[in-house]
Design a protein around this motif. Structure first.
Motif, mmCIF file in Angstrom:
data_model
loop_
_atom_site.group_PDB
_atom_site.id
_atom_site.type_symbol
_atom_site.label_atom_id
_atom_site.label_comp_id
_atom_site.label_asym_id
_atom_site.label_seq_id
_atom_site.Cartn_x
_atom_site.Cartn_y
_atom_site.Cartn_z
ATOM 1 N N ILE A 67 -15.923 -59.297 0.224
ATOM 2 C CA ILE A 67 -16.749 -60.145 1.092
ATOM 3 C C ILE A 67 -16.311 -60.009 2.544
ATOM 4 O O ILE A 67 -17.144 -59.862 3.444
ATOM 5 N N THR A 68 -15.005 -60.036 2.783
ATOM 6 C CA THR A 68 -14.493 -59.864 4.140
ATOM 7 C C THR A 68 -14.845 -58.488 4.691
ATOM 8 O O THR A 68 -15.250 -58.356 5.850
ATOM 9 N N GLY A 69 -14.729 -57.472 3.871
ATOM 10 C CA GLY A 69 -15.067 -56.117 4.308
ATOM 11 C C GLY A 69 -16.533 -55.955 4.625
ATOM 12 O O GLY A 69 -16.904 -55.373 5.651
ATOM 13 N N PHE A 70 -17.410 -56.482 3.757
ATOM 14 C CA PHE A 70 -18.849 -56.398 4.029
ATOM 15 C C PHE A 70 -19.226 -57.166 5.282
ATOM 16 O O PHE A 70 -20.043 -56.722 6.080
ATOM 17 N N PHE A 71 -18.631 -58.344 5.461
ATOM 18 C CA PHE A 71 -18.918 -59.133 6.653
ATOM 19 C C PHE A 71 -18.496 -58.392 7.915
ATOM 20 O O PHE A 71 -19.247 -58.307 8.882
#
Length: 89
Positions: free
Chosen positions: A25-29
């Motif tokens: 999630i952090t990477g996609f964001f």
């Protein structure tokens, strides 16, 4: 940092010991903020539209309402200040 989080998320897919969801999630964001092309691709997927489509439209409507309220508040404050200045003269 974004690439590191995304890489840790991918490693977490193979290793069950490492949690993958928070890293993905952090990477996609982060990637969606850095790359407009990636942002366009991720926001046009069926999964994103199913999970966040209604939330996105709701947030856009709320943002527009807040902007309209802010403009009305600013105009009323400006008119009150101008009337006070005119009365003092």
């Amino acid at each position: 940092m974004t690439i590191v989080a995304f890489t840790l998320g991918l490693i977490g897919l193979a290793l069950p010991v490492l949690p993958q969801l928070p890293f993905l999630i952090t990477g996609f964001f982060g990637l969606s903020k850095v790359s407009p092309r990636f942002h366009h691709w991720i926001t046009n997927t069926k999964v994103y539209k199913m999970l966040f489509g209604s939330l996105t439209t709701h947030c856009k409507q709320k943002k527009q309402e807040f902007e309209e309220r802010g403009i009305k508040w600013y105009e009323s404050l400006y008119l009150k200040m101008m009337s006070v200045i005119m009365v003092q003269d």
